[in-house]
Design a protein around this motif. Sequence first.
Motif, PDB file in Angstrom:
ATOM      1  N   THR A  82      12.201  -6.053  -2.672  1.00 45.58           N
ATOM      2  CA  THR A  82      13.357  -6.690  -2.047  1.00 45.58           C
ATOM      3  C   THR A  82      13.051  -6.877  -0.566  1.00 45.58           C
ATOM      4  OG1 THR A  82      14.902  -5.672  -3.598  1.00 45.58           O
ATOM      5  CG2 THR A  82      15.813  -6.441  -1.505  1.00 45.58           C
ATOM      6  N   LEU A  83      13.233  -8.090  -0.071  1.00 50.90           N
ATOM      7  CA  LEU A  83      13.028  -8.392   1.344  1.00 50.90           C
ATOM      8  C   LEU A  83      14.391  -8.387   2.025  1.00 50.90           C
ATOM      9  CD1 LEU A  83      10.834  -9.239   3.432  1.00 50.90           C
ATOM     10  CD2 LEU A  83      11.505 -11.604   2.974  1.00 50.90           C
ATOM     11  N   SER A  84      14.472  -7.627   3.108  1.00 52.53           N
ATOM     12  CA  SER A  84      15.729  -7.515   3.848  1.00 52.53           C
ATOM     13  C   SER A  84      15.551  -8.015   5.273  1.00 52.53           C
ATOM     14  CB  SER A  84      16.207  -6.056   3.883  1.00 52.53           C
ATOM     15  OG  SER A  84      16.456  -5.584   2.572  1.00 52.53           O
ATOM     16  N   ALA A  85      16.647  -8.501   5.850  1.00 48.22           N
ATOM     17  CA  ALA A  85      16.677  -8.928   7.250  1.00 48.22           C
ATOM     18  C   ALA A  85      17.815  -8.185   7.931  1.00 48.22           C
ATOM     19  CB  ALA A  85      16.874 -10.438   7.364  1.00 48.22           C
ATOM     20  N   GLY A  86      17.494  -7.413   8.955  1.00 45.53           N
ATOM     21  CA  GLY A  86      18.522  -6.624   9.636  1.00 45.53           C
ATOM     22  C   GLY A  86      19.209  -5.638   8.718  1.00 45.53           C
ATOM     23  N   GLY A  87      18.498  -5.174   7.683  1.00 41.93           N
ATOM     24  CA  GLY A  87      19.050  -4.188   6.756  1.00 41.93           C
ATOM     25  C   GLY A  87      19.778  -4.776   5.569  1.00 41.93           C
ATOM     26  N   ALA A  88      19.996  -6.098   5.542  1.00 42.80           N
ATOM     27  CA  ALA A  88      20.699  -6.739   4.426  1.00 42.80           C
ATOM     28  C   ALA A  88      19.694  -7.501   3.566  1.00 42.80           C
ATOM     29  CB  ALA A  88      21.767  -7.689   4.951  1.00 42.80           C
ATOM     30  N   ALA A  89      19.770  -7.320   2.248  1.00 38.98           N
ATOM     31  CA  ALA A  89      18.851  -7.994   1.324  1.00 38.98           C
ATOM     32  C   ALA A  89      19.036  -9.507   1.401  1.00 38.98           C
ATOM     33  CB  ALA A  89      19.099  -7.507  -0.093  1.00 38.98           C
ATOM     34  N   ILE A  90      17.906 -10.224   1.539  1.00 37.33           N
ATOM     35  CA  ILE A  90      17.980 -11.690   1.603  1.00 37.33           C
ATOM     36  C   ILE A  90      17.173 -12.354   0.490  1.00 37.33           C
ATOM     37  CG2 ILE A  90      18.398 -11.759   4.092  1.00 37.33           C
ATOM     38  CD1 ILE A  90      15.401 -12.599   4.365  1.00 37.33           C
ATOM     39  N   GLY A  91      16.402 -11.568  -0.270  1.00 35.55           N
ATOM     40  CA  GLY A  91      15.624 -12.163  -1.343  1.00 35.55           C
ATOM     41  C   GLY A  91      14.623 -11.191  -1.929  1.00 35.55           C
ATOM     42  N   THR A  92      13.770 -11.711  -2.786  1.00 32.21           N
ATOM     43  CA  THR A  92      12.759 -10.887  -3.446  1.00 32.21           C
ATOM     44  C   THR A  92      11.422 -11.625  -3.449  1.00 32.21           C
ATOM     45  OG1 THR A  92      13.315 -11.799  -5.625  1.00 32.21           O
ATOM     46  CG2 THR A  92      14.441  -9.753  -4.972  1.00 32.21           C
ATOM     47  N   LEU A  93      10.378 -10.859  -3.682  1.00 28.39           N
ATOM     48  CA  LEU A  93       9.043 -11.423  -3.837  1.00 28.39           C
ATOM     49  C   LEU A  93       8.204 -10.438  -4.642  1.00 28.39           C
ATOM     50  CD1 LEU A  93       7.072  -9.686  -1.738  1.00 28.39           C
ATOM     51  CD2 LEU A  93       8.200 -11.132  -0.060  1.00 28.39           C
ATOM     52  N   LYS A  94       7.086 -10.935  -5.165  1.00 23.98           N
ATOM     53  CA  LYS A  94       6.115 -10.076  -5.833  1.00 23.98           C
ATOM     54  C   LYS A  94       4.794 -10.169  -5.081  1.00 23.98           C
ATOM     55  CE  LYS A  94       7.927 -10.300 -10.550  1.00 23.98           C
ATOM     56  NZ  LYS A  94       7.616 -10.654 -11.966  1.00 23.98           N
ATOM     57  N   HIS A  95       4.057  -9.073  -5.099  1.00 19.34           N
ATOM     58  CA  HIS A  95       2.716  -9.141  -4.526  1.00 19.34           C
ATOM     59  C   HIS A  95       1.728  -8.434  -5.437  1.00 19.34           C
ATOM     60  CE1 HIS A  95       3.395  -5.015  -3.042  1.00 19.34           C
ATOM     61  NE2 HIS A  95       2.102  -4.969  -2.770  1.00 19.34           N
ATOM     62  N   LEU A  96       0.525  -9.003  -5.498  1.00 21.76           N
ATOM     63  CA  LEU A  96      -0.574  -8.448  -6.283  1.00 21.76           C
ATOM     64  C   LEU A  96      -1.718  -8.162  -5.314  1.00 21.76           C
ATOM     65  CD1 LEU A  96      -1.704  -7.773  -9.116  1.00 21.76           C
ATOM     66  CD2 LEU A  96      -2.602 -10.110  -9.189  1.00 21.76           C
ATOM     67  N   PRO A  97      -2.066  -6.872  -5.108  1.00 20.62           N
ATOM     68  CA  PRO A  97      -3.013  -6.540  -4.030  1.00 20.62           C
ATOM     69  C   PRO A  97      -4.337  -5.917  -4.491  1.00 20.62           C
ATOM     70  CG  PRO A  97      -1.448  -4.750  -4.311  1.00 20.62           C
ATOM     71  CD  PRO A  97      -1.207  -5.731  -5.436  1.00 20.62           C
ATOM     72  N   PRO A  98      -5.198  -6.626  -5.246  1.00 14.22           N
ATOM     73  CA  PRO A  98      -6.482  -6.019  -5.606  1.00 14.22           C
ATOM     74  C   PRO A  98      -7.301  -5.688  -4.355  1.00 14.22           C
ATOM     75  CG  PRO A  98      -6.499  -8.364  -6.086  1.00 14.22           C
ATOM     76  CD  PRO A  98      -5.094  -8.009  -5.715  1.00 14.22           C
ATOM     77  N   THR A  99      -8.012  -4.564  -4.411  1.00 15.75           N
ATOM     78  CA  THR A  99      -8.774  -4.081  -3.261  1.00 15.75           C
ATOM     79  C   THR A  99     -10.147  -3.621  -3.718  1.00 15.75           C
ATOM     80  OG1 THR A  99      -6.706  -3.355  -2.222  1.00 15.75           O
ATOM     81  CG2 THR A  99      -8.745  -2.432  -1.335  1.00 15.75           C
ATOM     82  N   LEU A 100     -11.184  -4.001  -2.973  1.00 13.35           N
ATOM     83  CA  LEU A 100     -12.553  -3.585  -3.265  1.00 13.35           C
ATOM     84  C   LEU A 100     -13.056  -2.739  -2.107  1.00 13.35           C
ATOM     85  CD1 LEU A 100     -15.012  -3.786  -5.164  1.00 13.35           C
ATOM     86  CD2 LEU A 100     -15.714  -5.815  -3.871  1.00 13.35           C
ATOM     87  N   LEU A 101     -13.539  -1.519  -2.430  1.00  5.49           N
ATOM     88  CA  LEU A 101     -13.959  -0.564  -1.413  1.00  5.49           C
ATOM     89  C   LEU A 101     -15.375  -0.079  -1.658  1.00  5.49           C
ATOM     90  CD1 LEU A 101     -10.679   1.463  -1.675  1.00  5.49           C
ATOM     91  CD2 LEU A 101     -11.375   0.344   0.418  1.00  5.49           C
ATOM     92  N   ALA A 102     -16.129   0.111  -0.589  1.00  2.00           N
ATOM     93  CA  ALA A 102     -17.399   0.846  -0.649  1.00  2.00           C
ATOM     94  C   ALA A 102     -17.089   2.291  -0.283  1.00  2.00           C
ATOM     95  CB  ALA A 102     -18.408   0.247   0.321  1.00  2.00           C
ATOM     96  N   GLN A 103     -17.636   3.232  -1.034  1.00  2.15           N
ATOM     97  CA  GLN A 103     -17.304   4.645  -0.844  1.00  2.15           C
ATOM     98  C   GLN A 103     -18.540   5.487  -0.573  1.00  2.15           C
ATOM     99  OE1 GLN A 103     -15.482   5.504  -4.643  1.00  2.15           O
ATOM    100  NE2 GLN A 103     -13.438   5.271  -3.790  1.00  2.15           N
ATOM    101  N   TYR A 104     -18.323   6.572   0.191  1.00  3.72           N
ATOM    102  CA  TYR A 104     -19.340   7.615   0.343  1.00  3.72           C
ATOM    103  C   TYR A 104     -18.754   8.912  -0.194  1.00  3.72           C
ATOM    104  CZ  TYR A 104     -22.969  10.645   2.071  1.00  3.72           C
ATOM    105  OH  TYR A 104     -24.000  11.555   2.125  1.00  3.72           O
ATOM    106  N   HIS A 105     -19.429   9.520  -1.177  1.00  8.02           N
ATOM    107  CA  HIS A 105     -18.996  10.772  -1.791  1.00  8.02           C
ATOM    108  C   HIS A 105     -19.854  11.913  -1.249  1.00  8.02           C
ATOM    109  CE1 HIS A 105     -16.403   9.019  -5.046  1.00  8.02           C
ATOM    110  NE2 HIS A 105     -17.049   7.951  -4.612  1.00  8.02           N
ATOM    111  N   PHE A 106     -19.198  12.950  -0.741  1.00  7.12           N
ATOM    112  CA  PHE A 106     -19.894  14.076  -0.115  1.00  7.12           C
ATOM    113  C   PHE A 106     -20.345  15.093  -1.156  1.00  7.12           C
ATOM    114  CE2 PHE A 106     -17.101  12.231   3.034  1.00  7.12           C
ATOM    115  CZ  PHE A 106     -17.917  12.151   4.158  1.00  7.12           C
ATOM    116  N   ASP A 107     -21.438  15.796  -0.838  1.00  6.98           N
ATOM    117  CA  ASP A 107     -21.943  16.874  -1.698  1.00  6.98           C
ATOM    118  C   ASP A 107     -21.257  18.180  -1.318  1.00  6.98           C
ATOM    119  OD1 ASP A 107     -23.784  15.381  -3.200  1.00  6.98           O
ATOM    120  OD2 ASP A 107     -25.247  15.475  -1.572  1.00  6.98           O
ATOM    121  N   VAL A 108     -20.224  18.550  -2.049  1.00  4.66           N
ATOM    122  CA  VAL A 108     -19.501  19.799  -1.806  1.00  4.66           C
ATOM    123  C   VAL A 108     -19.342  20.511  -3.137  1.00  4.66           C
ATOM    124  CG1 VAL A 108     -17.360  20.837  -0.950  1.00  4.66           C
ATOM    125  CG2 VAL A 108     -18.245  18.761   0.124  1.00  4.66           C
ATOM    126  N   SER A 109     -19.601  21.802  -3.159  1.00  7.96           N
ATOM    127  CA  SER A 109     -19.494  22.558  -4.412  1.00  7.96           C
ATOM    128  C   SER A 109     -18.031  22.758  -4.801  1.00  7.96           C
ATOM    129  CB  SER A 109     -20.175  23.924  -4.240  1.00  7.96           C
ATOM    130  OG  SER A 109     -20.055  24.681  -5.410  1.00  7.96           O
TER     131      SER A 109
END
Length: 196
Positions: A82-109
């Motif tokens: 829900t999108l609001s303006a000044g605290g009052a709902a004015i409409g709706t939207l959908k979002h699709l947010p795929p994300t691609l990450l490079a990772q470093y994994h640490f060696d911890v026991s």
Amino acid sequence: MKKNLLAVAALCVLSSGAALAQQAEGPWMVRARAVHLDSANKDSTPLGLTINNKAIPEVDITYFFNKNIAAELILTVPQKHTLSAGGAAIGTLKHLPPTLLAQYHFDVSGFKPYVGAGLNYTRFSSVNLPAGVDIDRNSFGPALQVGVDIPLAKNLYLNFDVKKVFIKTDVTAGGAKLGTFKVDPVLVGVGLGWRF
């Protein structure tokens, strides 16, 4: 002769056990998380725009190039806000947010912490706003991540994960740009991962 045969048999058993252990810790990991999305709601328009925070499902697929370096693709389904303006709902939207990450994994026991950085693409759809008001449908931005996988059983991990994703869209009214609305959420997740 019997001792030699026993030694060879023992070596074969140990070798096959080591091979199974290596196969068990394969290059792929799939995680399912419950994530709380907390939006920054930074708005440069005069409207005072905000979207609601919410809990969302998330799935990621990770490929390990070696024990330390991996790439993770994060997926979910389109999320309705829900999108609001000044605290009052004015409409709706959908979002699709795929994300691609490079990772470093640490060696911890005992547990496996990691950090990640990458790129987010967000597609806004089903935009339902007052007549004349619109937003840009596409957003590209960086994403940052810290997390940890805690072994529970063979190939099964408990996962805690925090991400900062930079998502923004230009807002227009009557074709004129009013400013930029930055969602820029922090996503805090917990879930399970399976390595294979």
